[in-house]
Design an enzyme around this catalytic site. Structure first.
Site, short mmCIF file in Angstrom:
data_model
loop_
_atom_site.label_atom_id
_atom_site.label_comp_id
_atom_site.label_asym_id
_atom_site.label_seq_id
_atom_site.Cartn_x
_atom_site.Cartn_y
_atom_site.Cartn_z
N SER A 59 0.85 -1.19 0.00
CA SER A 59 0.00 0.00 0.00
C SER A 59 0.88 1.23 0.00
O SER A 59 1.34 1.69 1.06
CB SER A 59 -0.93 0.01 1.23
OG SER A 59 -1.60 1.24 1.35
N GLU A 60 1.15 1.76 -1.17
CA GLU A 60 1.98 2.96 -1.26
C GLU A 60 1.34 4.13 -0.52
O GLU A 60 2.04 4.93 0.11
CB GLU A 60 2.23 3.31 -2.72
CG GLU A 60 3.19 2.38 -3.45
CD GLU A 60 2.57 1.03 -3.76
OE1 GLU A 60 3.33 0.04 -3.89
OE2 GLU A 60 1.32 0.96 -3.87
N GLN A 82 8.70 0.74 -4.19
CA GLN A 82 9.47 -0.32 -4.85
C GLN A 82 9.89 0.04 -6.27
O GLN A 82 10.99 -0.27 -6.70
CB GLN A 82 8.66 -1.61 -4.83
CG GLN A 82 9.48 -2.85 -5.05
CD GLN A 82 8.69 -4.09 -4.73
OE1 GLN A 82 7.86 -4.54 -5.52
NE2 GLN A 82 8.94 -4.67 -3.57
N PHE A 83 9.01 0.67 -7.01
CA PHE A 83 9.32 1.26 -8.32
C PHE A 83 8.63 2.62 -8.37
O PHE A 83 7.53 2.78 -7.85
CB PHE A 83 8.81 0.39 -9.47
CG PHE A 83 9.56 -0.89 -9.67
CD1 PHE A 83 10.62 -0.97 -10.56
CD2 PHE A 83 9.22 -2.03 -8.96
CE1 PHE A 83 11.32 -2.15 -10.74
CE2 PHE A 83 9.91 -3.22 -9.13
CZ PHE A 83 10.97 -3.28 -10.02
N ALA A 84 9.26 3.59 -9.03
CA ALA A 84 8.64 4.91 -9.13
C ALA A 84 7.25 4.83 -9.75
O ALA A 84 6.37 5.63 -9.42
CB ALA A 84 9.53 5.85 -9.96
N TYR A 86 4.98 2.92 -9.08
CA TYR A 86 3.99 2.53 -8.08
C TYR A 86 3.56 3.69 -7.19
O TYR A 86 2.74 3.52 -6.29
CB TYR A 86 4.55 1.44 -7.16
CG TYR A 86 4.89 0.13 -7.82
CD1 TYR A 86 4.60 -0.13 -9.15
CD2 TYR A 86 5.52 -0.88 -7.08
CE1 TYR A 86 4.92 -1.34 -9.74
CE2 TYR A 86 5.84 -2.09 -7.66
CZ TYR A 86 5.55 -2.32 -8.99
OH TYR A 86 5.86 -3.52 -9.56
N HIS A 129 7.25 -0.53 -14.82
CA HIS A 129 8.45 -0.63 -14.00
C HIS A 129 9.59 0.22 -14.55
O HIS A 129 10.74 0.03 -14.18
CB HIS A 129 8.94 -2.08 -13.92
CG HIS A 129 7.97 -3.03 -13.29
ND1 HIS A 129 6.88 -3.53 -13.96
CD2 HIS A 129 7.90 -3.55 -12.03
CE1 HIS A 129 6.19 -4.33 -13.17
NE2 HIS A 129 6.79 -4.35 -11.99
#
Length: 337
Positions: A59-60, A82-84, A86, A129
């Site tokens: 949950s960003e 975890q990745f921009a 997201y 990603h």
């Protein structure tokens, strides 16, 4: 000095700050036990315990929302998206809350929060990603935006970001994570263009936010770049045999306008290179600033080389990136105009 990859340098920065300041906490998806999808936090939970480095739910919005609360009440969270790509569920928290706390509270509260995000392409991660999202943050007042291009700077800038009293978006180019990159994807790599072989100072040191670096001095044309594109620009200048001055911006906000202006007034020409899509990219802001501050010194129009205006093309990743060929041709055209 010890030699490190960018991953190791980023991990070392967090390790140094967690050891110096017990208010620094690190968390995110798979950040604790697993050590992060890119292993940037490997070993930190084992060293500092599960209350200082821990895993968060997928949950960003939850990661950033809780981090803002922690920061407002005295902690210094350094969280990982975890990745921009997201970060969009958390974008409201970042732009409406973190960026505005100092102003809405008339300085009664600050938000010493760092949000780390792997950015850009180069790992064949596809559309979700590989995005370069810096322009979405540079437009927001109250945020600082950092993009390092080598291990030494990555560690020093991250320490500065953690010590800063305001929110910092720390974008880490994935293509630079695991070793030297000479700007070409089709031949063996060479040592880092700056701070040879990834040499990184041990212990605590800082690289100031808002200060660019001259990655390559020159007099014929100024190239403004950041992150992975610094290495591409260096390779293009070398391949084309052009006396280009390559400026590594390092920090997009605050921007080191003095270094940019001094360089462009010296060379009279300017090329801007970034990996993100062309339209409304950060390069447009750079072009405007150069035009406003260096108009009477320019001998040719300012030119941009960037990614395509299209959703990220997985199958054509290396064509999408500005490479030494595209950048070199642009350099030649500027010199001939």
């Amino acid at each position: 000095m010890p030699r490190m990859t960018m991953i190791e340098a980023i991990r070392d920065a967090m390790d140094v700050m967690m050891g110096r300041d017990e208010t620094v906490v690190v968390y995110g998806e798979d950040v604790g036990y697993f050590g992060g999808v890119f292993r940037c936090t490997q070993g930190l939970q084992q060293k500092y315990g599960k209350t200082r480095c821990f895993d968060a739910p997928i949950s960003e919005s939850g990661i950033v929302g809780t981090a803002i609360g922690m920061a407002a009440y005295g902690l210094k969270p350094c969280v990982e998206i975890q990745f921009a790509d997201y970060m969009y569920p958390a974008y409201d928290h970042i732009t409406q809350e973190a960026a505005r706390i100092r102003y809405r509270s008339n300085g009664d509260f600050t938000c010493p929060l760092v949000i780390r995000m792997p950015t850009g392409g180069g790992i064949f991660g596809g559309q979700t990603h590989s995005q370069s999202v810096e322009a979405l943050f540079t437009h927001v007042c109250g945020l600082k935006v950092v993009v390092p291009c080598n291990p030494y700077d990555a560690k020093g800038l991250l320490i500065s970001a953690i010590e800063d009293p305001d929110p910092v978006i720390f974008l880490e180019p994935k293509r630079l994570y695991n070793g030297p990159f000479d700007g070409h994807h089709d031949r063996p790599v060479t040592p880092w263009s700056k701070h040879e072989a990834g040499e990184v100072q041990a212990g605590h040191y800082t690289v100031p936010l808002g200060k660019a670096a001259v990655a390559r001095p020159g007099s014929a044309v100024t190239v403004l770049a950041y992150g992975t594109m610094v290495h591409v620009a260096l390779a293009a200048a070398a391949d084309a045999g052009i006396d280009a001055e390559v400026i590594d911006l390092r920090t997009l906000v605050p921007l080191d306008l003095d270094t940019i202006v001094a360089s462009v007034r010296k060379t009279g020409r300017c090329l801007v290179v970034h990996e993100a899509t062309l339209t409304s990219g950060f390069g447009a802001e750079l072009v405007s600033l150069v035009q406003e501050n260096c108009f009477h010194h320019l001998e040719a129009p300012v030119v941009r080389v960037a990614g395509w205006d299209t959703p990220y093309p997985h199958a054509q990743e290396w064509d999408y990136f500005p490479g030494p060929g595209r950048v070199g041709r642009a350099l030649q055209e500027i010199l001939e105009s």
